[in-house]
Scaffold this active site. Structure first.
Site, PDB file in Angstrom:
ATOM      1  N   TYR A 150     -42.549  34.689  57.343  1.00  0.00           N
ATOM      2  CA  TYR A 150     -42.350  35.723  56.323  1.00  0.00           C
ATOM      3  C   TYR A 150     -43.600  36.594  56.193  1.00  0.00           C
ATOM      4  CZ  TYR A 150     -42.073  37.822  51.678  1.00  0.00           C
ATOM      5  OH  TYR A 150     -42.111  38.711  50.627  1.00  0.00           O
ATOM      6  N   THR A 157     -46.763  41.855  50.036  1.00  0.00           N
ATOM      7  CA  THR A 157     -46.888  40.544  49.413  1.00  0.00           C
ATOM      8  C   THR A 157     -48.242  39.889  49.633  1.00  0.00           C
ATOM      9  OG1 THR A 157     -45.961  38.275  49.525  1.00  0.00           O
ATOM     10  CG2 THR A 157     -45.865  39.583  51.515  1.00  0.00           C
ATOM     11  N   ASP A 158     -48.563  38.953  48.759  1.00  0.00           N
ATOM     12  CA  ASP A 158     -49.757  38.132  48.917  1.00  0.00           C
ATOM     13  C   ASP A 158     -49.665  37.214  50.131  1.00  0.00           C
ATOM     14  OD1 ASP A 158     -47.700  36.930  47.045  1.00  0.00           O
ATOM     15  OD2 ASP A 158     -48.915  35.148  47.425  1.00  0.00           O
ATOM     16  N   GLY A 191     -31.618  43.821  44.014  1.00  0.00           N
ATOM     17  CA  GLY A 191     -32.823  43.005  43.894  1.00  0.00           C
ATOM     18  C   GLY A 191     -33.523  43.223  42.564  1.00  0.00           C
TER      19      GLY A 191
END
Length: 284
Positions: free
Chosen positions: A120, A96-97, A10
């Site tokens: 998600y 994450t946002d 990644g």
């Protein structure tokens, strides 16, 4: 300091391997769909710190596969955090946002109410809760709009499409901070070292690039730095429907990260030229 990294290919995992002598585990060594195996890997290698740079990131696919997304993004990080707590070592996890609902225009503070818009975001929020429940020394580092010369990301897509077309329509009503993977990796390594010295710095933090920008204006800067003449036409999100709803406001208040760790928001424009050059060098 021996650092164990979940993830190998990644964007952030690649940069971690470039910047430090880390042990990076791919799916063959630790499948995040098997949380117990992830915990066992930590107990087996007994590192000085663990960074989880792996995740289920197929945002649209997660809408129809929320169970897998929650296992990978929720249960696995919780198991990792539990193993780290057992060993008394720091655990750094990337979030994450997308845990926010994207409303308003003000930057999200770390303690702002969460409200994911889709599967998600819900899976990542489940991971945050599992880590907090595990206790121990840990940092949840929420970031946004990750870009690099590796993997799939907006910069690579724009360079490809910009070379094929004279004009592109790009969403202009979603705003956030593009964040170079190299800066996220450096932040994670610094945080890991500081947590070993001062576990009281544990908590949830934000880290994103500056300045905040729309996707359309981000595309314009990519084309400008790449010397491409592709025209960018602004469109609203409603003109580009996707299975998963994206947050309109991904601005993040990163002041706590600067105050506690001395890590400031990176100017993504400085790293962009390097990223573009590396991508162009990779292109046949």
């Amino acid at each position: 300091m021996t650092v164990l990294v979940f993830g190998r290919t990644g964007q952030v995992a690649t940069e971690l391997q470039r910047q430090a002598n880390v042990r990076a585990l791919d799916r063959g060594k630790a499948d995040l769909a098997d949380p117990a195996a992830c915990a066992e890997a930590i107990l087996r290698y007994r590192p000085a710190a663990v960074i989880n740079a792996a995740a289920y990131t197929a945002v649209d696919q997660a809408e129809g596969d929320e169970g897998t997304a929650t296992m990978v993004n929720g249960a696995a990080p919780g198991a990792m955090a539990g193993a780290c707590a057992d060993l008394g070592i720091p655990f750094i996890h990337l979030s994450t946002d997308y845990v926010f609902d994207g409303s308003g225009t003000a930057p999200w503070s770390v303690d702002a109410p969460t409200g994911p818009l889709g599967a998600y975001g819900r899976s990542k929020l489940a991971g945050e809760a599992a880590i907090q429940a595990a206790g121990g020394t840990s940092v949840i580092l929420r970031t946004s709009w990750v870009v690099s010369a590796h993997g799939s990301n907006f910069v690579k897509t724009m360079l490809r499409l910009g070379a094929e077309r004279d004009r592109l329509t790009i969403v202009a009503d979603q705003v956030g901070g593009p964040t170079p993977a190299q800066d996220i990796a450096a932040a994670c390594l610094s945080i890991a070292a500081q947590l070993r010295a001062d576990p009281s710095k544990s908590g949830t933090y934000h880290f994103s690039g500056a300045p905040d920008v729309s996707w359309a204006d981000f595309a314009r800067e990519i084309f400008r730095q790449a010397g491409m003449t592709c025209e960018v036409v602004d469109i609203p999100t409603s003109a580009f429907p996707t299975p998963a709803k994206r947050p309109s406001n991904s601005r993040m208040d990163c002041s706590d990260t600067t105050e506690r760790f001395g890590i400031s928001r990176p100017d993504w424009r400085n790293a962009l030229s390097q990223i573009i050059q590396e991508i162009q060098d990779q292109t046949p």
